[in-house]
Scaffold this active site. Structure first.
Site, short mmCIF file in Angstrom:
data_model
loop_
_atom_site.label_atom_id
_atom_site.label_comp_id
_atom_site.label_asym_id
_atom_site.label_seq_id
_atom_site.Cartn_x
_atom_site.Cartn_y
_atom_site.Cartn_z
N GLU A 72 8.06 13.83 -11.41
CA GLU A 72 7.03 13.59 -12.50
C GLU A 72 5.76 13.81 -12.06
O GLU A 72 5.55 14.23 -10.88
CB GLU A 72 6.89 11.79 -12.32
CG GLU A 72 8.46 11.16 -12.89
CD GLU A 72 7.87 9.63 -13.12
OE1 GLU A 72 8.89 9.03 -13.55
OE2 GLU A 72 6.79 8.92 -12.95
N CYS A 91 -1.61 14.29 -10.52
CA CYS A 91 -0.88 14.06 -9.60
C CYS A 91 0.71 14.76 -9.72
O CYS A 91 1.30 14.63 -10.51
CB CYS A 91 -0.52 12.33 -9.43
SG CYS A 91 0.50 11.97 -8.06
N CYS A 142 12.71 13.02 -1.26
CA CYS A 142 11.97 13.24 -0.27
C CYS A 142 12.93 12.80 1.14
O CYS A 142 13.59 11.94 0.93
CB CYS A 142 10.76 12.78 0.03
SG CYS A 142 9.81 12.64 1.40
N CYS A 161 10.33 6.95 3.90
CA CYS A 161 9.20 5.97 4.68
C CYS A 161 9.87 4.62 3.89
O CYS A 161 10.14 4.44 2.41
CB CYS A 161 7.93 5.97 3.93
SG CYS A 161 7.14 7.73 4.60
N CYS A 194 8.36 3.40 0.01
CA CYS A 194 8.23 4.49 -0.77
C CYS A 194 9.64 4.75 -1.68
O CYS A 194 10.54 4.79 -0.96
CB CYS A 194 7.97 5.79 -0.27
SG CYS A 194 8.06 7.25 -1.59
N GLY A 206 7.84 13.60 -3.06
CA GLY A 206 8.23 14.82 -2.08
C GLY A 206 7.02 14.97 -1.19
O GLY A 206 5.85 14.28 -1.26
N GLU A 207 7.28 15.51 -0.01
CA GLU A 207 6.54 15.82 1.27
C GLU A 207 6.21 17.24 1.06
O GLU A 207 6.86 18.18 1.33
CB GLU A 207 7.20 15.53 2.54
CG GLU A 207 6.44 15.86 3.77
CD GLU A 207 5.04 15.60 3.78
OE1 GLU A 207 4.68 14.25 3.75
OE2 GLU A 207 4.16 16.46 4.04
N SER A 209 -1.39 15.67 0.19
CA SER A 209 -1.13 14.32 1.17
C SER A 209 0.11 14.43 1.99
O SER A 209 1.05 15.13 1.54
CB SER A 209 -0.90 13.41 0.05
OG SER A 209 -0.70 12.24 0.70
N SER A 269 -1.35 10.24 5.19
CA SER A 269 -0.53 8.73 5.21
C SER A 269 -0.47 8.06 6.54
O SER A 269 0.77 8.37 7.11
CB SER A 269 0.71 8.96 4.49
OG SER A 269 0.19 9.55 2.84
N LEU A 270 -1.15 6.97 6.91
CA LEU A 270 -1.28 6.66 8.22
C LEU A 270 -0.29 5.36 8.22
O LEU A 270 0.59 5.40 9.01
CB LEU A 270 -2.65 6.46 8.56
CG LEU A 270 -2.87 6.26 10.15
CD1 LEU A 270 -2.82 7.51 10.61
CD2 LEU A 270 -4.55 5.95 10.11
N HIS A 271 -0.72 4.32 7.57
CA HIS A 271 -0.18 3.27 7.28
C HIS A 271 0.19 2.27 8.41
O HIS A 271 0.63 1.14 8.21
CB HIS A 271 1.19 3.49 6.49
CG HIS A 271 1.28 4.25 5.55
ND1 HIS A 271 0.56 4.06 4.25
CD2 HIS A 271 1.89 5.59 5.26
CE1 HIS A 271 0.73 5.10 3.61
NE2 HIS A 271 1.59 5.87 3.87
N ASN A 307 2.96 -0.78 -4.17
CA ASN A 307 3.46 -1.00 -5.65
C ASN A 307 5.03 -1.49 -5.23
O ASN A 307 5.88 -0.65 -4.88
CB ASN A 307 3.59 0.30 -6.37
CG ASN A 307 1.99 0.46 -6.76
OD1 ASN A 307 1.62 -0.10 -7.45
ND2 ASN A 307 1.66 1.66 -6.22
N CYS A 339 0.80 5.56 -7.59
CA CYS A 339 1.24 6.39 -6.61
C CYS A 339 2.47 5.80 -5.93
O CYS A 339 2.29 4.61 -5.61
CB CYS A 339 0.23 6.80 -5.57
SG CYS A 339 -0.65 8.37 -6.06
N1 SAH Z 1 4.95 12.42 0.72
C1 SAH Z 1 3.45 12.74 0.86
C2 SAH Z 1 2.92 12.49 -0.51
C3 SAH Z 1 3.41 11.91 -1.41
S1 SAH Z 1 3.20 10.25 -1.35
C4 SAH Z 1 2.85 11.61 1.61
O1 SAH Z 1 3.57 10.48 2.10
O2 SAH Z 1 1.55 11.46 1.79
C5 SAH Z 1 1.59 9.83 -1.82
C6 SAH Z 1 1.10 8.33 -1.51
O3 SAH Z 1 1.55 7.38 -1.83
C7 SAH Z 1 1.18 8.34 0.21
O4 SAH Z 1 0.14 7.88 0.84
C8 SAH Z 1 2.47 7.28 0.45
O5 SAH Z 1 2.22 6.51 1.49
C9 SAH Z 1 1.91 6.37 -0.77
N2 SAH Z 1 3.01 5.56 -1.19
C10 SAH Z 1 4.48 5.64 -1.29
N3 SAH Z 1 5.07 4.63 -1.89
C11 SAH Z 1 4.09 3.93 -2.02
C12 SAH Z 1 4.29 2.48 -2.90
N4 SAH Z 1 5.32 2.03 -3.14
N5 SAH Z 1 2.98 1.85 -3.03
C13 SAH Z 1 1.88 2.42 -2.68
N6 SAH Z 1 1.64 3.63 -2.21
C14 SAH Z 1 2.73 4.18 -2.00
FE1 SF4 Z 2 8.20 10.99 1.30
FE2 SF4 Z 2 5.63 10.40 1.15
FE3 SF4 Z 2 7.57 9.12 -0.06
FE4 SF4 Z 2 7.28 8.87 2.64
S1 SF4 Z 2 5.69 8.36 1.25
S2 SF4 Z 2 9.19 9.06 1.49
S3 SF4 Z 2 6.96 11.27 3.00
S4 SF4 Z 2 7.12 10.96 -0.46
#
Ligand code: SAH
Ligand code: SF4
Length: 384
Positions: free
Chosen positions: A91, A104, A111, A115, A118, A165-166, A197, A219-221, A301, A344
């Site tokens: 997408e 975006c 991926c 995570c 995600c 994807g990463e 990202s 993406s720290l989290h 989300n 996102c």
């Molecule tokens: N793989 C890369 C880029 C794609 S994800 C990364 O992880 O940075 C883009 C952003 O969306 C990242 O910061 C990711 O942590 C965040 N993200 C993923 N799933 C999410 C969700 N369910 N709710 C909010 N943010 C999310």
């Molecule tokens: Fe992959 Fe980014 Fe999703 Fe983590 S947040 S699974 S790195 S797309």
């Protein structure tokens, strides 16, 4: 198989043209036709040398991605689902704002990082996108939106590699795609307005600084390795200290003098005042001088398979206040396109759930096949 010209940055296209016996400036013309004008047929490229124009269809093609679905949100956000073959779809999401238009973009089908929060991560990894498939998302969105507006003016001013994807695990396809976005003969986007990202692929952050330094979001989290190991499994390979070192090393080349950290707010998991305090200590104390940064809090989300919940608004606000009070500029991301699952991390939404997507693709193909049969029958009838 002919070459797909969306796979080339300008240098690649120049090399391609040279192999055909044509000079570099022909590649510049061709590149401008493709990316600035959105033209897909060689015969429409009127100022291209006749012999090149006639030769090109035999050796090259300009192949975008088939659109499987489009959804438009009440707030103007538009999401496209593109078919990348074998039951996979990716997408792209267009997010209009007063002063910019952001696209975006996805870098992989699925991926491999996995995570916890995600939905893409939950689907597993299918394959890397090619440069052409990454570029095709922008090529389509930009020119389709221009066509709809009928003004010919540029629509997309910013690209964020925050789709599926990463991106740094698809480095070799990513870098030429970024170059197409930045090239003045391509989309002419500023380095500050193209953001990669990453979940923290440390060695590739170093490479990106050398090869194509664009804005970086990390993406720290989580403020500790123990928690980040759980949320972002890649942390076990590249723990926080290495990741923050890589951020510091990236900065001299970066188009901005700070790194953006993304932090997805998960109820009861990483959103307490204690976590905020640990985060402040980490970001201000790292390497004895801290990391120049901005923090972007993303309301989670939710999707059913995650078993996680979005932090309440008040917790997000309190977290932001605590960080801001400590001098770390912190913003809360506005959620956009909520009504179409375009936010996102939810690009997959339920549409990209692997089996359902495959079913949809199969159904659509069936429908298309039926249409084709009808057309063929009509043609036969017409001829009879
Ligand atoms: N793989 C890369 C880029 C794609 S994800 C990364 O992880 O940075 C883009 C952003 O969306 C990242 O910061 C990711 O942590 C965040 N993200 C993923 N799933 C999410 C969700 N369910 N709710 C909010 N943010 C999310
Ligand atoms: Fe992959 Fe980014 Fe999703 Fe983590 S947040 S699974 S790195 S797309």
């Amino acid at each position: 198989m002919t070459a797909n010209l969306l796979d080339y940055d300008l240098e690649g296209l120049a090399a391609f043209c040279e192999r055909l016996g044509h000079k570099r400036f022909r590649a510049v013309q061709l590149f401008r036709w493709i990316h600035q004008k959105g033209v897909a047929r060689f015969e429409d490229m009127t100022d291209l040398a006749r012999d090149l124009r006639e030769r090109l269809p035999t050796v090259a093609r300009i192949q975008g991605l088939p659109v499987l679905a489009e959804q438009a949100s009440a707030d103007g956000t538009i999401k496209w689902l593109f078919d990348v073959g074998d039951g996979n779809a990716v997408e792209a999401v267009y997010i209009p704002e007063d002063d910019r238009g952001t696209l975006c973009v996805s870098s992989q089908a699925g991926c491999a990082i996995g995570c916890r929060f995600c939905s893409t991560g939950h689907q597993g990894f299918s394959r890397n996108l090619t440069t052409g498939e990454i570029v095709a998302q922008l090529w389509y969105a930009e020119h389709e939106l221009r066509r709809r507006r009928g003004t010919g003016e540029r629509v997309i001013s910013n690209v964020v590699m925050m789709g599926m994807g990463e991106p740094l695990q698809n480095y070799h396809a990513l870098v030429p795609a970024l170059r197409v976005m930045l090239d003045d003969h391509g989309y002419g986007l500023s380095r500050r307005r193209v953001t990669v990202s990453t979940s923290g692929v440390v060695p590739m952050m170093e490479r990106l600084a050398q090869d194509c330094p664009v804005a970086l979001a990390v993406s720290l989290h989580a403020p500790s390795d123990a928690l980040r190991d759980e949320l972002v499994p890649l942390n076990r390979k590249y723990p926080l200290r290495e990741l923050l070192d890589a951020c510091l090393a990236y900065l001299p080349a970066a188009p901005r003098d700070f790194i953006t950290f993304e932090y997805c707010m998960l109820d009861g998991i990483n959103d307490t005042p204690q976590h905020a305090q640990e985060l402040i200590a980490l970001l201000r104390g790292h390497a004895g001088r801290g990391v120049p940064c901005k923090l972007n809090l993303i309301p989670f989300n939710p999707f059913p398979a995650s078993g996680l919940k979005r932090s309440p608004r008040a917790a997000v606000k309190a977290f932001a206040d605590q960080l801001n009070a400590a001098g770390i500029v912190t913003t809360i991301r506005k959620t956009r396109g909520d009504d179409i699952d375009a936010a996102c991390g939810q690009l997959a939404g339920d549409v990209l759930d692997r089996t359902r997507a495959a079913e949809r693709l199969a159904r659509r193909r069936e429908r298309l096949a039926v249409v084709r049969v009808h057309r063929a029958e009509r043609t036969v009838e017409g001829q009879a």
